[in-house]
Design a protein around this motif. Structure first.
Motif, PDB file in Angstrom:
ATOM      1  N   GLY A 106       0.812  -1.207   0.000  1.00 47.80           N
ATOM      2  CA  GLY A 106       0.000   0.000   0.000  1.00 47.80           C
ATOM      3  C   GLY A 106       0.847   1.258   0.000  1.00 47.80           C
ATOM      4  N   LEU A 107       1.935   1.264   0.779  1.00 48.00           N
ATOM      5  CA  LEU A 107       2.826   2.410   0.825  1.00 48.00           C
ATOM      6  C   LEU A 107       3.502   2.646  -0.526  1.00 48.00           C
ATOM      7  CD1 LEU A 107       4.478   1.811   4.316  1.00 48.00           C
ATOM      8  CD2 LEU A 107       2.952   3.701   3.691  1.00 48.00           C
ATOM      9  N   VAL A 108       3.923   1.556  -1.166  1.00 50.92           N
ATOM     10  CA  VAL A 108       4.548   1.671  -2.490  1.00 50.92           C
ATOM     11  C   VAL A 108       3.523   2.160  -3.514  1.00 50.92           C
ATOM     12  CG1 VAL A 108       5.647   0.399  -4.376  1.00 50.92           C
ATOM     13  CG2 VAL A 108       6.284  -0.096  -1.998  1.00 50.92           C
ATOM     14  N   PHE A 109       2.330   1.589  -3.449  1.00 47.20           N
ATOM     15  CA  PHE A 109       1.301   1.938  -4.428  1.00 47.20           C
ATOM     16  C   PHE A 109       0.841   3.387  -4.253  1.00 47.20           C
ATOM     17  CE2 PHE A 109      -3.076   2.017  -6.073  1.00 47.20           C
ATOM     18  CZ  PHE A 109      -2.855   1.543  -7.359  1.00 47.20           C
ATOM     19  N   LEU A 110       0.815   3.883  -3.024  1.00 39.31           N
ATOM     20  CA  LEU A 110       0.355   5.237  -2.760  1.00 39.31           C
ATOM     21  C   LEU A 110       1.206   6.256  -3.510  1.00 39.31           C
ATOM     22  CD1 LEU A 110      -1.438   7.236  -1.221  1.00 39.31           C
ATOM     23  CD2 LEU A 110       0.193   7.105   0.691  1.00 39.31           C
ATOM     24  N   GLU A 111       2.511   6.044  -3.513  1.00 36.54           N
ATOM     25  CA  GLU A 111       3.391   6.978  -4.209  1.00 36.54           C
ATOM     26  C   GLU A 111       3.068   7.039  -5.697  1.00 36.54           C
ATOM     27  OE1 GLU A 111       8.193   7.724  -5.006  1.00 36.54           O
ATOM     28  OE2 GLU A 111       7.517   6.154  -3.618  1.00 36.54           O
ATOM     29  N   GLY A 112       2.882   5.859  -6.303  1.00 36.67           N
ATOM     30  CA  GLY A 112       2.550   5.818  -7.732  1.00 36.67           C
ATOM     31  C   GLY A 112       1.176   6.383  -8.020  1.00 36.67           C
ATOM     32  N   ALA A 113       0.205   6.111  -7.118  1.00 37.27           N
ATOM     33  CA  ALA A 113      -1.150   6.615  -7.323  1.00 37.27           C
ATOM     34  C   ALA A 113      -1.175   8.140  -7.285  1.00 37.27           C
ATOM     35  CB  ALA A 113      -2.083   6.035  -6.265  1.00 37.27           C
ATOM     36  N   ARG A 114      -0.446   8.711  -6.327  1.00 33.04           N
ATOM     37  CA  ARG A 114      -0.393  10.174  -6.259  1.00 33.04           C
ATOM     38  C   ARG A 114       0.199  10.758  -7.547  1.00 33.04           C
ATOM     39  NH1 ARG A 114      -1.598  11.966  -1.200  1.00 33.04           N
ATOM     40  NH2 ARG A 114      -1.005  10.698   0.618  1.00 33.04           N
ATOM     41  N   GLU A 115       1.234  10.124  -8.061  1.00 29.56           N
ATOM     42  CA  GLU A 115       1.879  10.607  -9.278  1.00 29.56           C
ATOM     43  C   GLU A 115       0.924  10.542 -10.469  1.00 29.56           C
ATOM     44  OE1 GLU A 115       5.821   9.603 -12.039  1.00 29.56           O
ATOM     45  OE2 GLU A 115       5.553   8.668 -10.062  1.00 29.56           O
ATOM     46  N   ILE A 116       0.186   9.431 -10.585  1.00 32.21           N
ATOM     47  CA  ILE A 116      -0.777   9.283 -11.693  1.00 32.21           C
ATOM     48  C   ILE A 116      -1.864  10.348 -11.611  1.00 32.21           C
ATOM     49  CG2 ILE A 116      -2.588   7.791 -12.639  1.00 32.21           C
ATOM     50  CD1 ILE A 116      -0.798   5.404 -11.861  1.00 32.21           C
ATOM     51  N   LEU A 117      -2.421  10.550 -10.411  1.00 34.12           N
ATOM     52  CA  LEU A 117      -3.493  11.530 -10.253  1.00 34.12           C
ATOM     53  C   LEU A 117      -3.001  12.950 -10.513  1.00 34.12           C
ATOM     54  CD1 LEU A 117      -5.339  10.103  -7.112  1.00 34.12           C
ATOM     55  CD2 LEU A 117      -6.102  10.043  -9.496  1.00 34.12           C
ATOM     56  N   ALA A 118      -1.770  13.231 -10.090  1.00 38.55           N
ATOM     57  CA  ALA A 118      -1.212  14.568 -10.317  1.00 38.55           C
ATOM     58  C   ALA A 118      -1.048  14.835 -11.818  1.00 38.55           C
ATOM     59  CB  ALA A 118       0.124  14.709  -9.604  1.00 38.55           C
ATOM     60  N   LYS A 119      -0.547  13.830 -12.545  1.00 30.86           N
ATOM     61  CA  LYS A 119      -0.388  13.994 -13.990  1.00 30.86           C
ATOM     62  C   LYS A 119      -1.734  14.129 -14.684  1.00 30.86           C
ATOM     63  CE  LYS A 119       4.084  11.667 -14.522  1.00 30.86           C
ATOM     64  NZ  LYS A 119       4.808  10.537 -15.148  1.00 30.86           N
ATOM     65  N   THR A 120      -2.721  13.355 -14.221  1.00 31.60           N
ATOM     66  CA  THR A 120      -4.056  13.430 -14.816  1.00 31.60           C
ATOM     67  C   THR A 120      -4.666  14.812 -14.615  1.00 31.60           C
ATOM     68  OG1 THR A 120      -4.403  11.075 -14.403  1.00 31.60           O
ATOM     69  CG2 THR A 120      -6.354  12.416 -14.803  1.00 31.60           C
ATOM     70  N   GLU A 121      -4.557  15.336 -13.397  1.00 32.91           N
ATOM     71  CA  GLU A 121      -5.108  16.653 -13.102  1.00 32.91           C
ATOM     72  C   GLU A 121      -4.399  17.742 -13.892  1.00 32.91           C
ATOM     73  OE1 GLU A 121      -4.848  17.007  -8.907  1.00 32.91           O
ATOM     74  OE2 GLU A 121      -6.356  15.453  -8.513  1.00 32.91           O
ATOM     75  N   ALA A 122      -3.076  17.592 -14.046  1.00 34.03           N
ATOM     76  CA  ALA A 122      -2.318  18.581 -14.821  1.00 34.03           C
ATOM     77  C   ALA A 122      -2.753  18.563 -16.282  1.00 34.03           C
ATOM     78  CB  ALA A 122      -0.820  18.296 -14.714  1.00 34.03           C
TER      79      ALA A 122
ATOM     80  N   GLN B 167      -5.720  17.574 -17.434  1.00 35.03           N
ATOM     81  CA  GLN B 167      -7.062  18.146 -17.498  1.00 35.03           C
ATOM     82  C   GLN B 167      -7.008  19.667 -17.458  1.00 35.03           C
ATOM     83  OE1 GLN B 167      -8.822  16.112 -14.137  1.00 35.03           O
ATOM     84  NE2 GLN B 167      -9.981  14.730 -15.465  1.00 35.03           N
ATOM     85  N   GLN B 168      -6.171  20.203 -16.563  1.00 35.94           N
ATOM     86  CA  GLN B 168      -6.051  21.651 -16.438  1.00 35.94           C
ATOM     87  C   GLN B 168      -5.483  22.276 -17.700  1.00 35.94           C
ATOM     88  OE1 GLN B 168      -7.229  23.529 -14.024  1.00 35.94           O
ATOM     89  NE2 GLN B 168      -6.596  25.342 -15.190  1.00 35.94           N
ATOM     90  N   ARG B 169      -4.548  21.559 -18.318  1.00 35.60           N
ATOM     91  CA  ARG B 169      -3.951  22.073 -19.552  1.00 35.60           C
ATOM     92  C   ARG B 169      -5.001  22.240 -20.635  1.00 35.60           C
ATOM     93  NH1 ARG B 169       0.352  18.549 -23.169  1.00 35.60           N
ATOM     94  NH2 ARG B 169       0.262  19.808 -25.068  1.00 35.60           N
ATOM     95  N   PHE B 170      -5.850  21.237 -20.810  1.00 34.67           N
ATOM     96  CA  PHE B 170      -6.869  21.323 -21.853  1.00 34.67           C
ATOM     97  C   PHE B 170      -7.971  22.293 -21.474  1.00 34.67           C
ATOM     98  CE2 PHE B 170      -4.711  17.665 -23.513  1.00 34.67           C
ATOM     99  CZ  PHE B 170      -4.914  17.762 -24.872  1.00 34.67           C
ATOM    100  N   HIS B 171      -8.271  22.368 -20.177  1.00 37.27           N
ATOM    101  CA  HIS B 171      -9.264  23.338 -19.741  1.00 37.27           C
ATOM    102  C   HIS B 171      -8.787  24.757 -20.025  1.00 37.27           C
ATOM    103  CE1 HIS B 171     -12.369  25.262 -17.331  1.00 37.27           C
ATOM    104  NE2 HIS B 171     -11.415  25.963 -16.739  1.00 37.27           N
TER     105      HIS B 171
END
Length: 304
Positions: free
Chosen positions: A61-77, A79-83
């Motif tokens: 879970g600790l290992v996965f959390l780091e990757g999950a945060r990175e994926i969500l951050a890139k996704t949000e970035a 989305q914001q770029r296209f918005h």
């Protein structure tokens, strides 16, 4: 595994409490638990250790959390770029116009529009009606000032504005250049420069009909595509041309524009100007400039 599951996992990892995480996400605790369970099943490992009193992350879970945060951050970035890009496009009003409108009506309209809506940028594309209409249909223009054809594409909406005044462009050395106005009869046997009917049917037909209704035959000396070319040919004394009054704003030395006294003939006012836009498309900027156009239409028409 999907983005919703990642968001659920990160929220629980941040709160270490299903109830608070569920409230934060606007979900029921049972629904949140199901998302976490599906995520663990798709990964084939336990991400969280849960008891009735506590929640903790496993090593995976600790290992996965780091990757999950990175994926969500890139996704949000992303989305914001296209918005941001979409918002920037929405703040640019793309306008098309035939040459006479680009020389006359559009500069006045944009001056008034920018005073009311200074945050909306405009891009102007000058072209013929036969090329502006496809640009409207493809979405590359938001509205266009055109000579509306007899049959308009059903995907477009048009609004007639007014008729443009026709004048005679002639060399300042012409025998009629000192006159304040001329009639068609005064132009009998004069060589004429006329636009091709395929590209400018209204302007072409106006010249032909004026002569026909006066019982004369137009003597076409030269066909030309662009208004600037026509006026340059007039300056070179190749012939005369019947053009919209706003054409006089084209800076060509040696050319005079004489009022055309049409004497109430049936062919009078045959240079109709319309504005067109795509149906079913919401555009606040376009709607604002159309509203201003309607509000000031009588004033603009007086100057045409």
């Amino acid at each position: 595994m999907d983005l919703n599951q990642l968001r659920c996992f990160v929220s629980v990892a941040d709160e270490l409490h299903f109830g608070r995480a569920a409230q934060k996400l606007g979900l029921l605790p049972a629904s949140l638990s199901r998302h976490i369970r599906l995520l663990e099943e798709s990964l084939g490992t336990r991400l969280m250790a849960r008891t009735t009193r506590s929640v903790s992350l496993t090593e995976d879970g600790l290992v996965f959390l780091e990757g999950a945060r990175e994926i969500l951050a890139k996704t949000e970035a992303l989305q914001q770029r296209f918005h941001t890009s979409r918002q920037a496009r929405a703040d640019v009003l793309r306008i098309g116009a035939i040459d006479s409108a680009a020389a006359g009506l559009v500069p006045m309209l944009l001056h008034d529009f920018r005073q009311e809506c200074p945050n909306v940028s405009t891009q102007l594309s000058e072209d013929k009606t036969i090329r502006l209409i496809p640009k409207l249909l493809s979405g590359s223009l938001d509205l266009a000032f055109i000579r509306a054809p007899d049959i308009v594409d059903p995907k477009l909406k048009t609004m007639f504005l007014f008729h443009e005044t026709a004048v005679v462009a002639m060399s300042e050395n012409h025998r009629l250049a000192s006159r304040t106005s001329v009639r068609i009869e005064d132009l009998a046997d004069e060589p004429l420069i006329v636009p091709e009917r395929r590209s400018r049917p209204h302007s072409h037909d106006l010249t032909m009909k004026l002569f026909i209704e006066a019982g004369l035959q137009a003597r076409v000396a030269q066909l030309a595509e662009e208004k600037q070319t026509i006026v340059n040919l007039v300056a070179a004394e190749i012939g005369l041309a019947i053009v919209p009054q706003w054409t006089s704003r084209l800076a060509v030395s040696g050319v005079r524009y004489i009022a055309l006294d049409m004497g109430g003939t049936a062919a009078m006012n045959k240079l109709p100007l319309s504005v067109a836009w795509l149906k079913g498309v919401r555009d606040p900027g376009r709607d604002r400039i159309l509203a201003m156009l309607q509000d000031k239409l009588a004033h603009y028409a007086e100057l045409a």
